[in-house]
Design an enzyme around this catalytic site. Sequence first.
Site, PDB file in Angstrom:
ATOM      1  N   ALA A 153       0.765  -0.977  -0.554  1.00 49.55           N
ATOM      2  CA  ALA A 153      -0.248   0.238  -0.065  1.00 49.55           C
ATOM      3  C   ALA A 153       0.754   1.591   0.027  1.00 49.55           C
ATOM      4  CB  ALA A 153      -0.912   0.538   1.418  1.00 49.55           C
ATOM      5  N   TYR A 154       1.903   1.493   0.667  1.00 46.54           N
ATOM      6  CA  TYR A 154       2.984   2.349   0.571  1.00 46.54           C
ATOM      7  C   TYR A 154       3.280   2.536  -0.929  1.00 46.54           C
ATOM      8  CZ  TYR A 154       6.992   4.868   1.937  1.00 46.54           C
ATOM      9  OH  TYR A 154       7.800   6.118   1.712  1.00 46.54           O
ATOM     10  N   ALA A 155       4.033   1.452  -1.543  1.00 48.70           N
ATOM     11  CA  ALA A 155       4.717   2.030  -2.252  1.00 48.70           C
ATOM     12  C   ALA A 155       3.393   2.292  -3.512  1.00 48.70           C
ATOM     13  CB  ALA A 155       4.986   0.317  -2.780  1.00 48.70           C
ATOM     14  N   SER A 157       1.508   3.894  -3.126  1.00 49.54           N
ATOM     15  CA  SER A 157       0.722   5.813  -3.071  1.00 49.54           C
ATOM     16  C   SER A 157       1.898   6.141  -3.259  1.00 49.54           C
ATOM     17  CB  SER A 157       0.877   5.630  -1.565  1.00 49.54           C
ATOM     18  OG  SER A 157       1.919   5.394  -0.551  1.00 49.54           O
TER      19      SER A 157
END
Length: 245
Positions: A153-155, A157
């Site tokens: 999810a971080y990647a 974003s």
Amino acid sequence: MTDTQTRVALVTGATGGIGLAVTDRLVQDGFAVAVHYAGNKAKADETVAAIKARGGKAIAVSGDVADDEAMTAAFDAAEAEFGGLDVVANTAGIMLLSPIATLKLEDLDRMHRTNIRGTFVVSQQAARRLRTGGALINFSTSVTRLQFPTYGAYAASKGAVEAMTLVLARELRGKDITVNAVAPGPTATPLFLEGKDQAALDNLAKAAPLERIGTPEDIAEAVSFLAGPARWINGQILFANGGIA
């Protein structure tokens, strides 16, 4: 007000980790700096005082990067104090890690708000405000290439950050404003080091051909390059990771 020879930078997320190192480096480079913070006013005031103590120019500005009214006010304050803006270094972001299958959707929404909407709001202000010869430097991550588990999810974003950065560079055709993003690899910030034992850090260090973990100062050097001499680098993602990817 600064004299006309002083370049001015606004650094978001300037009170910790990479943001603080970027602030320090831009001050060394001769910039007057608007030190942005979201919640840690004491640290921002301390940072400003330290800059002034060594002869630099700085003010603290506050606000949620995803709040357009708050960031309009922050940009207004920087322009009122220094007369204009030449560089925006948008280091503010959050990282919440979990396998995609078990990630709480509220955590996804939090990252979306800060990392995507926040980058959009700051980029929008920068596009409207930066003077001729200016530079916007957003922040991605090398995990967009490394595909580490739990970083999905971080990647994602940060993939969005890359997309808007590349488009904005083309939209600012003719304005002599560069738009790039820095994508750090593993970097020894307090947030990154938290919860990792020495064996894990040693393994990460070996992953890069230079066989060490990056420092915040390494990342600040890349920002300094894009903020200053790198006028022919535009619409790019600069992977600052020691060759890990």
